[in-house]
Design a protein around this motif. Structure first.
Motif, PDB file in Angstrom:
ATOM      1  N   ILE A   8       0.844  -1.200   0.000  1.00  0.00           N
ATOM      2  CA  ILE A   8       0.000   0.000   0.000  1.00  0.00           C
ATOM      3  C   ILE A   8       0.876   1.245   0.000  1.00  0.00           C
ATOM      4  O   ILE A   8       0.663   2.179  -0.783  1.00  0.00           O
ATOM      5  CB  ILE A   8      -0.948  -0.029   1.214  1.00  0.00           C
ATOM      6  CG1 ILE A   8      -1.834  -1.269   1.161  1.00  0.00           C
ATOM      7  CG2 ILE A   8      -1.782   1.238   1.282  1.00  0.00           C
ATOM      8  CD1 ILE A   8      -2.624  -1.544   2.442  1.00  0.00           C
ATOM      9  N   ALA A   9       1.879   1.249   0.867  1.00  0.00           N
ATOM     10  CA  ALA A   9       2.804   2.385   0.937  1.00  0.00           C
ATOM     11  C   ALA A   9       3.551   2.565  -0.376  1.00  0.00           C
ATOM     12  O   ALA A   9       3.695   3.696  -0.881  1.00  0.00           O
ATOM     13  CB  ALA A   9       3.797   2.174   2.083  1.00  0.00           C
ATOM     14  N   ALA A  10       4.025   1.483  -0.957  1.00  0.00           N
ATOM     15  CA  ALA A  10       4.832   1.580  -2.179  1.00  0.00           C
ATOM     16  C   ALA A  10       4.004   2.035  -3.373  1.00  0.00           C
ATOM     17  O   ALA A  10       4.517   2.746  -4.256  1.00  0.00           O
ATOM     18  CB  ALA A  10       5.491   0.237  -2.478  1.00  0.00           C
ATOM     19  N   THR A  11       2.736   1.641  -3.425  1.00  0.00           N
ATOM     20  CA  THR A  11       1.880   2.118  -4.515  1.00  0.00           C
ATOM     21  C   THR A  11       1.747   3.633  -4.451  1.00  0.00           C
ATOM     22  O   THR A  11       1.925   4.330  -5.465  1.00  0.00           O
ATOM     23  CB  THR A  11       0.489   1.458  -4.439  1.00  0.00           C
ATOM     24  OG1 THR A  11       0.628   0.038  -4.542  1.00  0.00           O
ATOM     25  CG2 THR A  11      -0.406   1.953  -5.561  1.00  0.00           C
ATOM     26  N   THR A  12       1.441   4.154  -3.276  1.00  0.00           N
ATOM     27  CA  THR A  12       1.329   5.610  -3.128  1.00  0.00           C
ATOM     28  C   THR A  12       2.653   6.293  -3.410  1.00  0.00           C
ATOM     29  O   THR A  12       2.696   7.344  -4.065  1.00  0.00           O
ATOM     30  CB  THR A  12       0.834   5.958  -1.721  1.00  0.00           C
ATOM     31  OG1 THR A  12      -0.530   5.532  -1.597  1.00  0.00           O
ATOM     32  CG2 THR A  12       0.904   7.459  -1.452  1.00  0.00           C
ATOM     33  N   ALA A  13       3.749   5.718  -2.945  1.00  0.00           N
ATOM     34  CA  ALA A  13       5.064   6.320  -3.191  1.00  0.00           C
ATOM     35  C   ALA A  13       5.357   6.401  -4.683  1.00  0.00           C
ATOM     36  O   ALA A  13       5.901   7.401  -5.171  1.00  0.00           O
ATOM     37  CB  ALA A  13       6.148   5.517  -2.479  1.00  0.00           C
ATOM     38  N   GLY A  14       4.997   5.359  -5.425  1.00  0.00           N
ATOM     39  CA  GLY A  14       5.217   5.384  -6.871  1.00  0.00           C
ATOM     40  C   GLY A  14       4.377   6.426  -7.564  1.00  0.00           C
ATOM     41  O   GLY A  14       4.851   7.131  -8.471  1.00  0.00           O
ATOM     42  N   VAL A  15       3.123   6.545  -7.134  1.00  0.00           N
ATOM     43  CA  VAL A  15       2.241   7.568  -7.709  1.00  0.00           C
ATOM     44  C   VAL A  15       2.771   8.962  -7.391  1.00  0.00           C
ATOM     45  O   VAL A  15       2.840   9.836  -8.277  1.00  0.00           O
ATOM     46  CB  VAL A  15       0.806   7.400  -7.169  1.00  0.00           C
ATOM     47  CG1 VAL A  15      -0.067   8.583  -7.576  1.00  0.00           C
ATOM     48  CG2 VAL A  15       0.194   6.095  -7.668  1.00  0.00           C
TER      49      VAL A  15
END
Length: 212
Positions: free
Chosen positions: A125-132
């Motif tokens: 979840i954190a990594a998805t937001t970080a990528g966005v």
């Protein structure tokens, strides 16, 4: 053998290949290339943060995160993030994944425009937001070496990306403006949808059914 871009292995499982094929065939190049960059930047940002997301789940979350902006995934009644989350969850369950993994990916997609909260949740979840946040907002680009950024954008170019992604946002939810209440999406419509007026939280409280 898995493809590697900027030192990041792209999942090559049957599930990942199916997700790639589906999203590539049903979304415009803008969304597909952006989604692949989100996976790559999210993976690198996760490394910098000391997180270890499951690559396959992160990949599916990244690929589906903006599908709710475009047909056939776009709906009329709920936030675009939830459209994409619903599609990602259904895709995973259809391919035999667990309810727990599907719930994690659903949450990653549903919260990808929500500041701060995702970083307190599962690594995927954190990594998805970080990528966005890296690809759309340019946040924390300094954590990633220039050579890796260049390799990612060579594999998945972003020409005229700022204008095109804002246009995609506008077209993705201007027909359902009520869904932007309390979200960053209201900023987009305020800029690009003539006549739009955001719902004001203070007005909602003051005008509620409560007498005082």
């Amino acid at each position: 053998m898995s493809e590697k871009i900027a030192g990041v292995a792209v999942p090559d499982s049957a599930l990942a290949r199916a997700a790639t094929e589906l999203v590539r065939e049903t979304t415009p190049p803008l969304i597909f290339h952006h989604s692949r960059r989100v996976y790559l930047f999210g993976s690198l940002q996760a490394q910098a943060l000391g997180l270890a997301p499951d690559p396959e789940l992160l990949y599916v979350a990244a690929l589906f995160h903006d599908t709710g902006l475009v047909p056939p995934y776009r709906s009329d009644e709920q936030r675009f993030e939830m459209d994409g989350a619903d599609q990602a969850r259904a895709f995973l369950l259809d391919h035999g994944c667990s309810e727990g993994d599907a719930a994690t990916v659903w949450t990653a997609v549903a919260l990808h425009t929500t500041p701060e909260v995702p970083y307190k949740l599962a690594p995927e979840i954190a990594a998805t937001t970080a990528g966005v946040e890296t690809d759309v907002l340019g946040l924390h680009l300094g954590r990633i070496p220039r050579a890796r950024i260049d390799e990612i954008t060579a594999a998945h170019p972003r020409p005229d990306f700022k204008r095109q992604i804002l246009q995609a946002f506008t077209e993705g939810f201007r027909h359902r403006p009520h869904t932007t209440f309390g979200t960053v999406n209201a900023d987009v419509l305020e800029h690009f949808a003539p006549g739009f007026r955001r719902t004001d939280f203070v007005d909602v409280i003051r005008n509620s059914a409560w007498p005082e």
